[in-house]
Write a protein that holds these residues in place. Structure first.
Motif, PDB file in Angstrom:
ATOM      1  N   ASP A  90      -4.751  -5.423   8.733  1.00 29.04           N
ATOM      2  CA  ASP A  90      -5.882  -6.488   8.119  1.00 29.04           C
ATOM      3  C   ASP A  90      -5.504  -6.714   6.710  1.00 29.04           C
ATOM      4  OD1 ASP A  90      -6.655  -7.018  10.691  1.00 29.04           O
ATOM      5  OD2 ASP A  90      -8.269  -5.945  10.437  1.00 29.04           O
ATOM      6  N   ALA A  91      -5.480  -5.499   6.159  1.00 24.14           N
ATOM      7  CA  ALA A  91      -5.403  -5.682   4.454  1.00 24.14           C
ATOM      8  C   ALA A  91      -3.853  -6.184   4.042  1.00 24.14           C
ATOM      9  CB  ALA A  91      -5.600  -4.158   3.820  1.00 24.14           C
ATOM     10  N   LEU A  92      -2.831  -5.804   4.998  1.00 27.07           N
ATOM     11  CA  LEU A  92      -1.622  -6.261   4.540  1.00 27.07           C
ATOM     12  C   LEU A  92      -1.411  -7.670   5.066  1.00 27.07           C
ATOM     13  CD1 LEU A  92       0.593  -3.077   5.147  1.00 27.07           C
ATOM     14  CD2 LEU A  92       0.052  -4.119   2.784  1.00 27.07           C
ATOM     15  N   GLY A  93      -2.449  -8.306   5.705  1.00 25.58           N
ATOM     16  CA  GLY A  93      -2.018  -9.538   6.417  1.00 25.58           C
ATOM     17  C   GLY A  93      -1.134  -9.690   7.493  1.00 25.58           C
ATOM     18  N   LEU A  94      -1.107  -8.472   8.288  1.00 25.88           N
ATOM     19  CA  LEU A  94      -0.057  -8.561   9.347  1.00 25.88           C
ATOM     20  C   LEU A  94      -0.710  -8.450  10.961  1.00 25.88           C
ATOM     21  CD1 LEU A  94       1.751  -4.956   7.990  1.00 25.88           C
ATOM     22  CD2 LEU A  94       2.739  -7.614   8.067  1.00 25.88           C
ATOM     23  N   ARG A  95       0.006  -9.077  11.550  1.00 25.99           N
ATOM     24  CA  ARG A  95      -0.365  -8.665  13.069  1.00 25.99           C
ATOM     25  C   ARG A  95       0.513  -7.784  13.840  1.00 25.99           C
ATOM     26  NH1 ARG A  95       0.895 -14.945  14.976  1.00 25.99           N
ATOM     27  NH2 ARG A  95       2.775 -14.438  13.670  1.00 25.99           N
ATOM     28  N   LEU A 137       0.892  -1.213   0.022  1.00 23.52           N
ATOM     29  CA  LEU A 137       0.041  -0.030  -0.066  1.00 23.52           C
ATOM     30  C   LEU A 137       0.842   1.154  -0.050  1.00 23.52           C
ATOM     31  CD1 LEU A 137      -2.719  -0.895   2.572  1.00 23.52           C
ATOM     32  CD2 LEU A 137      -2.953  -1.033   0.213  1.00 23.52           C
ATOM     33  N   THR A 138       0.373   2.224  -0.427  1.00 29.29           N
ATOM     34  CA  THR A 138       0.840   3.568  -0.554  1.00 29.29           C
ATOM     35  C   THR A 138       0.181   4.467   0.461  1.00 29.29           C
ATOM     36  OG1 THR A 138       1.800   3.461  -2.925  1.00 29.29           O
ATOM     37  CG2 THR A 138       1.609   5.649  -1.935  1.00 29.29           C
ATOM     38  N   LEU A 197       9.173  -2.336  12.760  1.00 32.37           N
ATOM     39  CA  LEU A 197       7.921  -2.937  13.412  1.00 32.37           C
ATOM     40  C   LEU A 197       6.728  -2.208  13.457  1.00 32.37           C
ATOM     41  CD1 LEU A 197       9.617  -4.445  16.407  1.00 32.37           C
ATOM     42  CD2 LEU A 197       9.279  -5.536  14.421  1.00 32.37           C
ATOM     43  N   ALA A 198       5.512  -2.758  13.020  1.00 31.77           N
ATOM     44  CA  ALA A 198       4.287  -2.288  12.735  1.00 31.77           C
ATOM     45  C   ALA A 198       3.387  -2.714  14.066  1.00 31.77           C
ATOM     46  CB  ALA A 198       3.617  -2.684  11.378  1.00 31.77           C
ATOM     47  N   ALA A 199       2.670  -1.584  14.506  1.00 30.22           N
ATOM     48  CA  ALA A 199       1.920  -1.568  15.583  1.00 30.22           C
ATOM     49  C   ALA A 199       0.434  -1.067  15.290  1.00 30.22           C
ATOM     50  CB  ALA A 199       2.318  -1.099  17.008  1.00 30.22           C
ATOM     51  N   ALA A 200      -0.429  -1.080  15.895  1.00 24.97           N
ATOM     52  CA  ALA A 200      -1.732  -0.348  15.593  1.00 24.97           C
ATOM     53  C   ALA A 200      -1.622   1.072  16.126  1.00 24.97           C
ATOM     54  CB  ALA A 200      -2.837  -1.052  16.391  1.00 24.97           C
ATOM     55  N   ALA A 201      -2.251   1.713  15.240  1.00 18.61           N
ATOM     56  CA  ALA A 201      -2.293   3.440  15.570  1.00 18.61           C
ATOM     57  C   ALA A 201      -3.642   3.612  16.464  1.00 18.61           C
ATOM     58  CB  ALA A 201      -2.406   4.116  14.455  1.00 18.61           C
ATOM     59  N   PRO A 231       4.514  -6.097   3.637  1.00 17.11           N
ATOM     60  CA  PRO A 231       5.192  -7.041   4.755  1.00 17.11           C
ATOM     61  C   PRO A 231       6.668  -7.275   4.347  1.00 17.11           C
ATOM     62  CG  PRO A 231       3.161  -7.853   4.175  1.00 17.11           C
ATOM     63  CD  PRO A 231       3.323  -6.596   3.011  1.00 17.11           C
ATOM     64  N   ALA A 232       7.581  -7.536   5.436  1.00 19.57           N
ATOM     65  CA  ALA A 232       9.035  -7.621   5.189  1.00 19.57           C
ATOM     66  C   ALA A 232       9.437  -8.984   5.677  1.00 19.57           C
ATOM     67  CB  ALA A 232       9.753  -6.546   5.920  1.00 19.57           C
ATOM     68  N   ARG A 233      10.274  -9.806   4.817  1.00 19.65           N
ATOM     69  CA  ARG A 233      10.841 -10.873   5.247  1.00 19.65           C
ATOM     70  C   ARG A 233      12.107 -10.561   6.064  1.00 19.65           C
ATOM     71  NH1 ARG A 233       9.236 -12.654   0.012  1.00 19.65           N
ATOM     72  NH2 ARG A 233       7.803 -14.133   0.197  1.00 19.65           N
TER      73      ARG A 233
END
Length: 741
Positions: free
Chosen positions: A30-35, A4-5, A51-55, A86-88
């Motif tokens: 959710d759209a990126l399939g991330l937890r 996503l942009t 690291l991604a967290a919820a805003a 998502p990143a590996r």
């Protein structure tokens, strides 16, 4: 892989600063399939990972919240479009880092490995040493990281940044317990893991002298010129007129302890004075020695002392500077190296044209043997800059930087209570980064300059060194204007807390001492802590928050020491408010406890700090309790917590204001009349009213996850679950206590 942009915005949360975390809307996750706490790749002018967290609710889905370091790694300015996917991430076998000369010389690789644990990064990324303490999986590591880095670098470690020079494998990686971390240029000699016990000891690293930096002229030592002049006079006498000193019975040897809060400029002053008197400087950082095993540490210390002695023997004057000496010579449980260090210092002090200057932010924690007559027996103290001194410091620090016309240094000085010189240097650097990001995408016609907004925004990520611990109170932007009703309570708090700090001249003119402290008491859940947060936000002062039981320790003397250190930190960061929550647990009536006298000794320590020989200056103590009758009466007399302020339960009008505040982000149906609901909530506290709104929203969600509003029926159902928590008997007792005061 989905991508996503999104638009990059600086995160307003101070807790996210420099942690390697970005915030995304839950729908975007959710759209990126991330937890939460999964890794994401961010693509701008370059690619980085985080690291991604919820805003928090309220931010639009098209926004990603980042910090200034992430923007720097992306090579973009705030408001730019970035790609998020998502990143590996692979476990790293080896990581090579680069950093400042201070960090490289003092921080062991193992401490850097701990600081990197829980983060994700790529080669070329800039990373903070602040621990990643947001994700539950790595939060437990934070305390160890703070202790190790503080012991090695000093309290300025929170401002250090390092660069990831290389990783194995290449690409996005995360640090594991088996990862080898090393400084660039020392990859083969300093593994981040301890060697096996049967391995041969590693050769000693080079001497502990820090690479020389240009010394500031003494004229730039704002706020400490008098101290610098005195030290320069001592050095000139010792170097140029030793016979005069001996003839007068003073002795030519010179050992000086420079003490003062961390970041105040002790080492800087020593360097400047040494240059002023024409002496060469040999600097040794004690934390880097203390971190080594005994044999290597002794060798490293001796090499530095030999270098200083050699310079003095050659006919040149020399100043041996030993910084943060308390880490090498602690007062409690001195290591075996302490005796070796003292003998080496004795030998250095016996040399002609050689003076020893040591620094410490905690002189009470230094081995008393160091300060015996004939060793380091003179002391100079540097204080934190006051408002006027901060203005001069800012003027000196910013004189080489282009400034916008709107920069008001006086206003900035008022907003930086408790800031030391090192904090202001960090503030200048952060403001410069923000200004660079703002000008990065310009057309090139405007001359880059730092604006007032850059300096003010930098305050969100730079905190005083003296307040860099977890017990500071987060205000969340609250002020007393956000507190509905409670007019009399707010007036009392303003007069007792804010007036002494804002208008000290008025108290002096009238010849009265401001109150030392006050006690907030009232039923549970009626907003005592909320009031303190609002008070802190209104006053632009530092706040130390301590729960009553947190200062209790089973070991003899530890609780009293914790009380002393609390008040010392408050004095160093003044103007400061010390908030003692649940003070009845900290200072119960003496003689009635069964804790082997710990409570009695803590009460005595509190009384001594509040009303002892050394008066508190620009420090106000505020206690809170719902059981005032349990607090030791000696704590409540004039000169201590002398003002008692009753926080009553909310009446109908106040409950309506609380409901409106709690429901400001909750869509309400047209049949909801909050004033009418509030009139029916007798016995409900402020916390009960807020819980009622939450429960009503959950009730609506139970009916339908697609619910768009909360109706009166939902509120009625919630009232069956959320019952009033105010105890009539306790309320009557509190009102009786208030009436008797």
């Amino acid at each position: 892989m989905p991508s996503l942009t999104l638009t990059a915005r600086l995160s307003p949360a101070a807790a996210d600063t420099r942690r390697g975390v970005v915030r995304l809307h839950p729908e975007v996750l959710d759209a990126l399939g991330l937890r939460p706490w999964d890794a994401v790749a961010l693509t701008g002018a370059r690619v980085t990972v985080a690291l991604a967290a919820a805003a928090e609710r309220g931010w639009p889905p098209g926004v990603v919240l980042v910090d200034d370091i992430a923007l720097t790694n992306l090579g973009l300015a705030e408001g730019s479009e970035i790609g998020v996917a998502p990143a590996r991430v692979a476990p790293a076998r080896r990581v090579t880092v680069a950093g400042s000369r201070l960090a490289t010389a003092t921080a062991p690789p193992e401490a850097i490995r701990l600081a990197l644990t829980g983060k994700v990064f790529r080669p070329g990324d800039t990373v903070s040493l602040l621990p990643q303490d947001l994700a539950p999986a790595t939060a437990a590591n934070a305390g160890q990281v703070r202790r190790r880095l503080s012991a090695s670098i000093g309290l300025t470690w929170t401002n250090e940044l390092i660069t990831i020079a290389a990783t194995d494998p290449d690409g996005a990686v995360t640090v594991q317990p088996s990862t080898v971390v090393s400084w660039r240029g020392a990859e083969g000699s300093a593994p981040s893991r301890p060697a096996p016990s049967d391995a041969a000891p590693a050769p000693a690293p080079p001497p502990a002298a820090v690479p020389e930096e240009p010394a500031l002229p003494v004229s730039d030592l704002v706020g400490s010129r008098e101290t610098a002049t005195r030290l320069a006079d001592w050095l000139r006498l010792s170097f140029e007129q030793p016979e005069l000193l001996r003839r007068l019975g003073a002795g030519a040897q010179l050992g000086v302890l420079l003490s003062g809060p961390a970041g105040v400029g002790k080492a800087t002053l020593a360097r400047s004075v040494a240059a002023e008197v024409g002496a060469e400087l040999v600097e040794i950082t004690a934390p880097s020695i203390a971190a080594l095993e005994s044999r290597s540490a002794a060798q490293r210390l001796q090499e530095g002392l030999d270098r200083a002695t050699e310079i003095a023997a050659g006919g040149s004057s020399c100043v041996l500077l030993l910084t943060d000496v308390d880490s090498l010579l602690p007062a409690t449980e001195p290591p075996p190296l302490a005796t070796v260090a003292l003998d080496a210092l004795d030998a250095a002090l016996g040399a002609e044209r050689l003076a020893v200057v040591v620094t410490s932010a905690q002189p009470q924690s230094v081995d008393p043997r160091l300060r015996e007559p004939g060793r380091v027996d003179r002391e100079l103290t540097l204080a934190l800059p006051d408002s006027a001194t901060r203005i001069e410091l800012l003027r000196v620090l910013l004189r080489g930087a282009p400034l916008e016309p709107d920069v008001a240094l006086g206003e900035l000085a008022e907003r930086t209570p408790g800031f030391a010189a090192a904090d202001l240097v960090a503030l200048r650097r952060e403001a410069g980064v923000r200004a660079a990001l703002r000008h990065r995408d310009g057309d090139g016609t405007a001359e880059p300059a730092i604006a007032q907004s850059d300096l003010v925004e930098a305050l969100s990520s730079v905190r005083p060194i003296s307040m860099s611990t977890s017990d500071t109170l987060q205000t969340g932007g609250l002020t007393l204007d956000d507190v509905g009703d409670m007019t009399e309570v707010k007036r009392s708090l303003t007069e007792a807390v804010l007036w002494p700090l804002r208008y000290p001249d008025s108290f002096t003119r009238l010849g009265v001492e401001p109150p030392r402290g006050l006690l907030l008491y009232g039923p549970p859940g009626c907003g005592k802590t909320f009031l303190v947060r609002a008070l802190a936000g209104s006053g632009r002062l530092n706040v130390l928050s301590v729960k009553g039981a947190e200062l209790m320790d089973k070991f003899v003397g530890e609780s009293e020491r914790a009380v002393r250190e609390l008040f010392l930190r408050a004095a160093n960061a003044a103007p400061t408010l010390i908030f003692l929550d649940e003070v009845d647990a900290l200072a119960p009536r003496r003689g009635q406890s069964s804790d082997s006298g710990v409570g009695d000794r803590v009460v005595a320590a509190l009384l001594t700090e509040l009303d002892g020989v050394e008066p508190l200056r620009e420090v106000v103590v505020l206690g809170a309790t719902n059981r005032p009758e349990l607090v030791d009466p000696a704590l409540l007399r004039p000169g201590r917590l002398e003002r008692l302020i009753y926080v009553p339960p909310p009446d109908g009008e106040a409950r309506a204001e609380i409901l409106r505040s709690a429901a400001r982000n909750t869509p309400l149906a047209s049949d909801v009349d909050l004033a009418e609901v509030a009139s029916e909530l007798d016995g409900y506290s402020a916390a009960d009213c807020a819980a009622l709104v939450r429960e009503a929203a959950l009730t609506a969600m139970r009916e339908s996850l697609e619910a768009a509003e909360v109706s009166a029926a939902h509120l009625a159902t919630a009232r069956q679950v959320v019952r009033p928590s105010l105890d009539p008997a306790q309320l009557a007792a509190l009102e009786s206590y208030a009436g008797s005061r």
